[in-house]
Design an enzyme around this catalytic site. Sequence first.
Site, PDB file in Angstrom:
ATOM      1  N   CYS A 170     -11.594  -0.994  -1.718  1.00 29.64           N
ATOM      2  CA  CYS A 170     -11.188  -2.226  -1.019  1.00 29.64           C
ATOM      3  C   CYS A 170     -11.479  -2.183   0.473  1.00 29.64           C
ATOM      4  O   CYS A 170     -10.883  -2.935   1.234  1.00 29.64           O
ATOM      5  CB  CYS A 170      -9.697  -2.466  -1.229  1.00 29.64           C
ATOM      6  SG  CYS A 170      -9.227  -2.595  -2.951  1.00 29.64           S
ATOM      7  N   CYS A 195      -1.141  -4.808   2.416  1.00 29.24           N
ATOM      8  CA  CYS A 195      -0.941  -4.100   1.151  1.00 29.24           C
ATOM      9  C   CYS A 195       0.459  -4.331   0.586  1.00 29.24           C
ATOM     10  O   CYS A 195       0.723  -3.999  -0.562  1.00 29.24           O
ATOM     11  CB  CYS A 195      -1.209  -2.613   1.318  1.00 29.24           C
ATOM     12  SG  CYS A 195      -0.268  -1.874   2.634  1.00 29.24           S
TER      13      CYS A 195
HETATM   14  S1  SF4 Z   1      -4.020   0.364  -3.891  1.00 29.77           S
HETATM   15 FE1  SF4 Z   1      -4.594  -1.582  -2.893  1.00 29.77          FE
HETATM   16  S2  SF4 Z   1      -6.159  -0.978  -1.441  1.00 29.77           S
HETATM   17 FE2  SF4 Z   1      -5.978   0.694  -2.942  1.00 29.77          FE
HETATM   18  S3  SF4 Z   1      -7.474   0.284  -4.601  1.00 29.77           S
HETATM   19 FE3  SF4 Z   1      -5.547  -0.671  -5.178  1.00 29.77          FE
HETATM   20  S4  SF4 Z   1      -5.766  -2.780  -4.403  1.00 29.77           S
HETATM   21 FE4  SF4 Z   1      -7.245  -1.565  -3.320  1.00 29.77          FE
END
Ligand code: SF4
Length: 242
Positions: free
Chosen positions: A199, A222
């Site tokens: 991401c 997040c």
């Molecule tokens: S935890 Fe959040 S930032 Fe990490 S891969 Fe999953 S969606 Fe993406």
Amino acid sequence: MKADLERVKIFADAWKPEQVLSWAFANYGENVALATGMGIEGMVLTDMAWRINPDLKVFTGDTEFLFPETYDLMDRVEEKYGIKIERLYSELTPEDQARRYGPRLWTRDPDRCCNIRKVVPLRRKLANLDAWITAIRRSQTSERAGIRKIDWDPKFDLIKMCPLADWSRQMVWNYALKHNVPYNSLHDRNYPSIGCTHCTRAVQLGEDARAGRWSGFPKTECGLHTAEPVEPLVQLSAAGDD
Ligand code: SF4
């Protein structure tokens, strides 16, 4: 404490980061810890806090999807400051998550993925603290524009401190370079904000510093610093998974 807090949080907004940190250690001792996502702000705050309290507690969320450069930085920070960075993990391994929610959840429902891998582990950690320190700044996102340097965190039910709330990105870098603070080498390759490999992308000239996070989604946070409630995890055993 909440009555005192109302007074302190007004005074504290005029304090320098070091004053906020000193207040944190004086008032919460063993029951306060610094959370960092290993970005430049977190590294600056770690350096500042370590100069005040070399026994400080630091933790980070390890989603198991971080860049090799981020893991390398954790090692360098531990070596430079002589501290151990506690790593918070999801109860679900990446394989558990794929079995339960399907492959590549971050491409379909990044909020759920962040909840599983970041927010729930953080909630577990914060349940054992009286206060936490974070490196977020007001100018980073619109959701962060109203943060106080010291405040009550209603999402996780403890005191939250943001000593760098009114700092600019330039001030952060000035401190980092002046004090030779270790930082993620990706910052030198157009990654001003760094999260999981899935991401995060480099930004282009003229893009916002956080444009490389969850690119293609309206998501900018997040979930650690937003008001949405923490979604409970579905127990694997209850769902029939092995
Ligand atoms: S935890 Fe959040 S930032 Fe990490 S891969 Fe999953 S969606 Fe993406």
